[in-house]
Enzyme design. Structure first.
Site, PDB file in Angstrom:
ATOM      1  N   ASP A 173       0.848  -1.298   0.043  1.00 31.93           N
ATOM      2  CA  ASP A 173      -0.156  -0.060   0.078  1.00 31.93           C
ATOM      3  C   ASP A 173       0.846   1.439   0.032  1.00 31.93           C
ATOM      4  O   ASP A 173       0.354   2.394   0.748  1.00 31.93           O
ATOM      5  CB  ASP A 173      -0.940   0.073   1.105  1.00 31.93           C
ATOM      6  CG  ASP A 173      -1.798  -1.279   1.311  1.00 31.93           C
ATOM      7  OD1 ASP A 173      -2.168  -1.455   0.361  1.00 31.93           O
ATOM      8  OD2 ASP A 173      -1.863  -1.986   2.512  1.00 31.93           O
TER       9      ASP A 173
ATOM     10  N   GLY B   8     -11.452  -3.424   2.822  1.00 30.01           N
ATOM     11  CA  GLY B   8     -12.032  -2.190   3.261  1.00 30.01           C
ATOM     12  C   GLY B   8     -11.840  -2.335   4.654  1.00 30.01           C
ATOM     13  O   GLY B   8     -12.170  -1.636   5.391  1.00 30.01           O
ATOM     14  N   ARG B   9     -10.769  -3.274   5.128  1.00 28.37           N
ATOM     15  CA  ARG B   9     -10.181  -3.177   6.677  1.00 28.37           C
ATOM     16  C   ARG B   9      -9.664  -1.744   6.659  1.00 28.37           C
ATOM     17  O   ARG B   9      -8.727  -1.684   5.886  1.00 28.37           O
ATOM     18  CB  ARG B   9      -9.530  -4.325   6.674  1.00 28.37           C
ATOM     19  CG  ARG B   9      -9.869  -5.850   6.833  1.00 28.37           C
ATOM     20  CD  ARG B   9      -8.984  -6.784   7.221  1.00 28.37           C
ATOM     21  NE  ARG B   9      -7.956  -6.927   6.089  1.00 28.37           N
ATOM     22  CZ  ARG B   9      -7.061  -8.293   6.185  1.00 28.37           C
ATOM     23  NH1 ARG B   9      -7.496  -9.093   7.121  1.00 28.37           N
ATOM     24  NH2 ARG B   9      -6.080  -8.345   5.414  1.00 28.37           N
TER      25      ARG B   9
ATOM     26  N   GLY C  58       1.634   2.917  -2.687  1.00 29.65           N
ATOM     27  CA  GLY C  58       1.372   3.595  -3.969  1.00 29.65           C
ATOM     28  C   GLY C  58       2.149   3.370  -5.070  1.00 29.65           C
ATOM     29  O   GLY C  58       2.267   4.028  -5.943  1.00 29.65           O
TER      30      GLY C  58
ATOM     31  N   HIS D 201      -4.132  -2.063  -5.885  1.00 26.46           N
ATOM     32  CA  HIS D 201      -3.864  -0.883  -6.300  1.00 26.46           C
ATOM     33  C   HIS D 201      -5.015   0.026  -6.450  1.00 26.46           C
ATOM     34  O   HIS D 201      -5.712  -0.103  -7.114  1.00 26.46           O
ATOM     35  CB  HIS D 201      -2.808  -0.739  -7.444  1.00 26.46           C
ATOM     36  CG  HIS D 201      -1.798  -1.901  -7.523  1.00 26.46           C
ATOM     37  ND1 HIS D 201      -0.621  -1.683  -6.490  1.00 26.46           N
ATOM     38  CD2 HIS D 201      -1.305  -2.914  -8.491  1.00 26.46           C
ATOM     39  CE1 HIS D 201      -0.006  -2.626  -6.820  1.00 26.46           C
ATOM     40  NE2 HIS D 201      -0.175  -3.226  -7.913  1.00 26.46           N
TER      41      HIS D 201
END
Ligand code: GDP
Length: 425
Positions: A12, A303-304, A14, A40
């Site tokens: 995560d 979505g955590r 980017g 991503h």
């Protein structure tokens, strides 16, 4: 020339944004490991997309997107994502799928769920995409390569054989419904229809592309600290997240990878369990999570809420070293603009001693962060294009981090968009 875009941290960072950006000048983008378990997020002229299995180059007309042999290919998920992208107005991407890529089987996903249930509180925080059972089977030599779909008779024999062993475990360990080889075979024949137009000898294709002087990007998933060998084992992923593995997972000569662009986030976030030395909690963490990334730090797949922490120089120095970094892309720096002061983790205290070398997991569990506080810049840096125009304290933050990690920060990302980038030589 081949460039790899990989993560320095827990994922995560980017990478999607950096890959999408670099893809403007690339011909081919290759996914070489992992599966649909991480995502991503990419923001560009077509909108905002969460990609899980499509390479981040799919938004351009001039690029070919390749699924390498190292990927855990979930065929229905891949084509669902492909169709979604096209439905939202992106020109049909040119894709190629390695004949040596292996297939995530429907039972891999089930086994992932069943095992997490069985482990209950002691689970690894799997996204339940079947990735660990998939790679276990690959190395146990009972996986299915895409090429095997095209020899129906041999495939059927293998399906029957594999179902026999899987069913023993389903019956006696998990107490779940058994697999039916005929149903599985029917499903695989559907998969065959879906992939058939795209199957390719990818390593040969890339070999020729290299000879033709094409620009190739290898796109990594997750980051150094999730690598099964060099990461925080066992709280890692099941395939190597390192640029070096790009040579294997794409089938290219290692010496052709000339640039290793390691994406490093200006603060820390992690998903799943495991030691996270610079972690922060409470309101301090909530605020960073809310402001983080583009619309908050929540998992693109699950979505955590992500676990949050300050920038960790120890972990990032190691994460960059183990990737073989030539360039660091320092991302989401704009997010820190609200802070008066910014703590940074500059060392670990382990059994009373301070170190800046990232340890193995047993010692890592004992590490306490040594923090240094830097002054904030208290302004919005989005839109700035030149390094010299950044506020002085912001430049000092970058230069401090660069010195601590020991690798050159040549790109600074100050927003989620394709053009939110500052080059620095
Ligand atoms: P990846 O898996 O490494 O590609 O990372 P993710 O896509 O999961 O997470 C990065 C998140 O940060 C996404 O929501 C991006 O749109 C966003 N992002 C990337 N670079 C920047 C940046 O420089 N600033 C901000 N604010 N968001 C960014």
């Amino acid at each position: 020339m081949i460039k790899a875009v990989v993560g320095a941290n827990w994922g995560d960072e980017g990478k999607g944004k950096i890959t999408d950006m670099l893809a403007q000048e690339a011909d081919i983008i290759v996914r070489f490991q992992g599966g649909a378990n991480a995502g991503h997020t990419i923001v560009n002229d077509y909108g905002k997309f969460a990609l899980h299995t499509l390479p981040s180059g799919v938004f351009y007309d001039h690029t070919t997107s390749v699924i390498g042999n190292g990927v855990a290919l979930n065929i229905p998920v891949f084509f669902k994502e492909y169709n979604e992208v096209v439905d939202r107005g992106v020109p049909a991407p040119k894709i190629l799928i390695s004949d040596r890529a292996q297939i995530v089987m429907p039972y891999h996903i089930l086994f992932d769920q069943y095992e997490e249930e069985r482990l209950a509180g002691k689970s690894f925080g799997s996204t339940k995409s079947g990735i660990a059972p998939f790679y276990s089977d690959k190395y146990a030599k009972i996986g299915f390569q895409v090429s095997e779909l095209f020899d129906e008779e041999t495939l059927r024999e293998k399906v029957v054989r594999v179902c026999e062993t899987k069913n023993v475990v389903l019956e006696h360990l998990y107490h779940k419904p058994l697999l039916n080889p005929d149903e599985l075979m029917a499903e695989l024949m559907e998969y065959k229809k879906m992939v058939e137009p795209y199957v390719c000898d990818v390593s040969l294709y890339l070999w020729n592309a290299i000879k033709d002087g094409k620009e190739i990007l290898l796109e990594g998933q997750l980051g150094s600290l999730k690598d099964p060998d060099h990461g925080i084992y066992p709280m890692v992923t099941s395939s190597s997240t390192l640029a070096a593995y790009g040579a294997i997972g794409a089938g290219v000569p290692p010496y052709e990878i000339k640039k290793i662009i390691t994406v490093c986030k200006a603060y820390s976030s992690a998903v799943g369990a495991g030691a996270f030395v610079s972690e922060i909690f409470g309101e301090e963490a909530d605020e960073l999570r809310r402001r983080g990334g583009d619309g908050g730090e929540y998992g693109a797949t699950t979505g955590r809420p992500r676990r949050m922490g300050w920038f960790d120089c120890v972990a990032s120095k190691y994460g960059c070293r183990i990737q073989g970094t030539t360039d660091v892309a320092f991302t989401v720096l704009d997010v820190l603009g609200y802070l008066d002061e910014i703590p940074v983790c500059v060392g670990y205290e382990i059994n009373g001693e301070i170190t800046t070398d990232f340890p193995t997991t047993t010692l890592l569990e004992k590490a306490k962060p040594v923090l240094k506080t830097l002054p904030g810049w208290k302004s919005d840096i989005r839109g700035i294009k030149n390094y010299e125009e950044l506020p002085e304290n912001c430049r000092k933050y970058i230069e401090f981090v660069e010195e601590q990690i020991g690798f050159p920060i040549t790109m600074i990302s100050n927003g989620p968009g394709r053009n939110d980038i500052i080059y620095r030589s």
